[in-house]
Scaffold this active site. Structure first.
Site, short mmCIF file in Angstrom:
data_model
loop_
_atom_site.label_atom_id
_atom_site.label_comp_id
_atom_site.label_asym_id
_atom_site.label_seq_id
_atom_site.Cartn_x
_atom_site.Cartn_y
_atom_site.Cartn_z
N GLU A 160 106.10 4.05 32.49
CA GLU A 160 105.78 3.66 31.10
C GLU A 160 105.86 2.16 30.87
O GLU A 160 106.57 1.69 29.98
CB GLU A 160 106.67 4.44 30.12
N ASN A 201 103.64 5.49 36.68
CA ASN A 201 103.46 6.70 35.87
C ASN A 201 103.42 6.31 34.39
O ASN A 201 104.14 5.40 33.98
CB ASN A 201 104.68 7.60 36.15
N HIS A 237 101.10 14.67 28.50
CA HIS A 237 101.77 15.36 27.39
C HIS A 237 100.74 15.44 26.26
O HIS A 237 100.54 14.49 25.52
CB HIS A 237 102.99 14.56 26.92
N GLU A 266 103.31 15.39 34.27
CA GLU A 266 104.24 15.95 33.27
C GLU A 266 103.49 16.80 32.24
O GLU A 266 103.71 16.69 31.04
CB GLU A 266 105.00 14.83 32.55
N ASP A 268 102.22 19.09 29.55
CA ASP A 268 102.51 20.13 28.56
C ASP A 268 101.51 19.97 27.42
O ASP A 268 100.92 18.91 27.24
CB ASP A 268 103.97 20.20 28.09
C1 XIL Z 1 112.14 13.77 28.83
C2 XIL Z 1 112.95 15.01 29.15
O1 XIL Z 1 112.07 16.10 29.22
C3 XIL Z 1 114.00 15.24 28.10
O2 XIL Z 1 114.86 16.31 28.48
C4 XIL Z 1 114.82 13.98 27.89
O3 XIL Z 1 115.72 14.17 26.82
C5 XIL Z 1 113.92 12.81 27.59
O4 XIL Z 1 112.98 12.66 28.62
N1 XIL Z 1 108.09 10.85 29.84
C6 XIL Z 1 108.86 10.91 30.96
C7 XIL Z 1 109.92 11.93 31.08
O5 XIL Z 1 108.59 10.17 31.91
O6 XIL Z 1 111.01 11.49 31.82
C8 XIL Z 1 110.38 12.39 29.73
O7 XIL Z 1 111.29 13.48 29.92
C9 XIL Z 1 109.22 12.80 28.87
C10 XIL Z 1 108.28 11.65 28.65
#
Ligand code: XIL
Length: 538
Positions: A160, A201, A237, A266, A268
């Site tokens: 990020e 990432n 996400h 990641e 979802d």
């Molecule tokens: C999130 C986790 O899912 C949570 O449990 C935690 O509280 C915060 O982080 N981007 C990322 C991940 O790279 O590490 C994050 O994961 C979600 C967003």
């Protein structure tokens, strides 16, 4: 170095060369787990893992082991978990994930080394020179720990690093060290494990936009400068209310053309709660589109879903009013999105985007206390209908390969409102059919009925009340339910209770066996209203 892995990989390589001359690749069976279909396509399918449920829930472990061949620690490898105070490294959670992966023949993606979030205050308070040294030490210790471990294959080195408008994120890393921290981090990681794939990432970079273009330009520059960056992760996400990002395949392809691997890291797909069949169907389309995009890009090495069950997802805690973002529901039931991922992974390289026609309104017959026969007019499809799913609301009751199925395992004396969804091999799902309602036979109505009401909830706890009524004179009652999560009764009044895992049973007190009666309780955990509260009269 990863000597074991190199040796195994070489051996497997030789073996598959030998086999491939003799045998065609065996296609995975139609209902095989996701990992078999993904492997047949040369991709991994992964999940994020949380250490809590991994330790305590066998259903969680079973699905994680069976369906996925890659895992990412949801939190256990982050800086706040691995080096909470300076020089004090703790690897219990990270090792737990790695051990699980090794047992289940899964690869691990290390997440994450350099990030502005979940990084302890002590790091953020260092001077520039100290910060750079701490970064090097952290990377070499964490990556170094698993460098010889054959299952840990890749790392998110930098996470990020960009703002939405494409400028560098104004994090403490950038403020103190300038953009050079990124190249430094990759060089430190390569020094710690020359064999691991090293990734950058980010989120909101799935389509072509200012942020993804900034990342693209950075990756191109780093490659030109000989900085060891091997892969790019697109978090994915997504949310159904914001639309599916355009150009995912095209965007991944332009990165791949720079000579790096790409991966969806990641995934979802959240929605405004509550769930319904239409939102589920839209969500399934998003999952299918993501999988198809990865399948269409040769250098897309695989895709990771950010957890798999709605029971354990960061979404409800992070995005108010949203949830249900994953492919299994809170009770580990498969959702339409599971089928979409499955069918996309299993499908040919089809460009089929046409959904089957809507199935007919279901007809119900042969209703007993626990089963019912459901039939409907079949759907049609331009390629072919591969199956149907029968739902009660958002709960899948059964899958079927023809236009009829006998539902089993139903509760007695319970009303069900069912609808049917058709699917095809490409994972397209039809619009839901009309609904039909029926009530199972069984327990004589009117013996006793329990009504559960959530009275109040607060972070980490809640209070609820259950009222019991009866239409005839009874002398005692037992009320039962199953909590949806790890709720635990702390105190209960006007009854006596037992709780085993999530299953609760409450018996009347000596003075209130004859309804109307009300009991109440306080519990730890998230405020919950369980479905299927039963009442048995004595
Ligand atoms: C999130 C986790 O899912 C949570 O449990 C935690 O509280 C915060 O982080 N981007 C990322 C991940 O790279 O590490 C994050 O994961 C979600 C967003």
């Amino acid at each position: 170095m990863k000597p074991a892995r190199v040796a195994i990989a070489t051996a497997i390589g030789l073996l598959s060369v030998a086999l491939s001359t003799a045998l065609p690749a065996a296609p995975a069976g139609a209902s095989a787990p996701l990992r078999e279909h993904a492997a047949a396509k040369g991709k991994f399918i992964g999940t994020a893992l949380a250490t809590g449920p991994l330790a305590s829930e066998s259903a969680y472990r079973t699905i994680a082991a069976t369906e996925f061949d890659q895992v990412t620690a949801e939190n256990a490898m982050k800086w706040d978990a691995t080096q909470p105070s300076q020089g004090q490294f703790t690897f219990s959670g990270a090792d737990q994930i790695v051990a699980f992966a090794a047992q289940n023949n899964q690869q691990v993606h290390g997440h994450t080394l350099v990030w502005h979030s979940q990084t302890p205050g002590w790091v953020q308070n260092l001077s520039a020179a100290q910060l750079r040294t701490a970064m090097q030490n952290h990377i070499s210790t964490v990556v170094g720990r698993y460098a010889d471990n054959p299952v840990v294959r890749s790392w998110d080195v930098v996470n990020e690093a960009f703002e939405e408008n494409g400028s560098y994120r104004n994090s403490f890393w950038y403020q103190k060290l300038g953009e050079g921290y990124i190249a430094d981090a990759f060089r430190f990681a390569r020094a710690a494990d020359p064999d691991a794939k090293l990734c950058i990432n980010d989120y909101n970079v799935e389509g072509i936009n200012a942020k993804s273009t900034a990342m693209y330009n950075l990756v191109r520059t780093l490659r030109q400068q000989g900085v060891p960056i091997d892969c790019v992760g697109f978090q994915a996400h997504l949310a159904i209310q914001y639309g599916f990002p355009g150009d995912v395949q095209q965007n991944m392809q332009r990165f791949a053309d720079l000579g790096v691997d790409v991966r969806l890291t990641e995934i979802d797909v959240r929605m405004q709660m509550p769930r319904d069949a239409t939102k589920d169907a839209t969500q399934a389309t998003y999952y299918r589109n993501l999988v198809n995009a990865c399948l269409a890009v040769t250098r897309c090495v695989g895709m990771t879903i950010w957890g798999f069950t709605d029971k354990h997802s960061w979404v409800p805690d992070t995005f108010q009013g949203q949830g249900a973002a994953l492919i299994y529901d809170e009770n580990y039931g498969k959702k339409p999105s599971y089928n979409a991922v499955h069918d996309a992974l299993a499908g040919g390289t089809s460009n089929d985007t046409q959904k089957p026609t809507r199935p007919g309104k279901p007809a119900v017959s042969d209703v007993t206390g626990s089963s019912a026969r459901v039939t409907w007019t079949a759907s049609t499809d331009n390629v072919g209908v591969t199956g149907y799913d029968v739902y009660s609301g958002t709960t899948k009751l059964a899958g079927a390969t023809t236009n009829a199925v006998t539902l089993t395992g139903l509760s007695p004396n319970t009303s069900y409102t069912v609808h049917v969804v058709a699917r095809d091999a490409a994972g397209n799902t039809s619009d839901p059919s009309d609904t039909t309602s029926f009530t199972t036979t069984g327990t004589p109505a009117g013996d006793c009925t329990a009504t559960y009401r959530l009275v109040n909830s607060w972070p980490g706890g809640f209070q609820a009340e259950v009222s019991v009524t009866s239409t005839r004179a009874i002398t005692g009652w037992t009320v039962g339910w199953t909590f949806p999560g790890d709720q635990k009764i702390t105190q209960l009044w006007n009854g006596t209770h037992t709780q085993t895992g999530a299953t609760v049973s409450v018996k009347n007190a000596s003075w209130n066996g004859r309804p109307p009666a009300t009991f109440g309780f306080t519990a730890s955990g998230a405020g919950a209203t369980p479905s299927g509260v039963t009442c048995t009269a004595q």
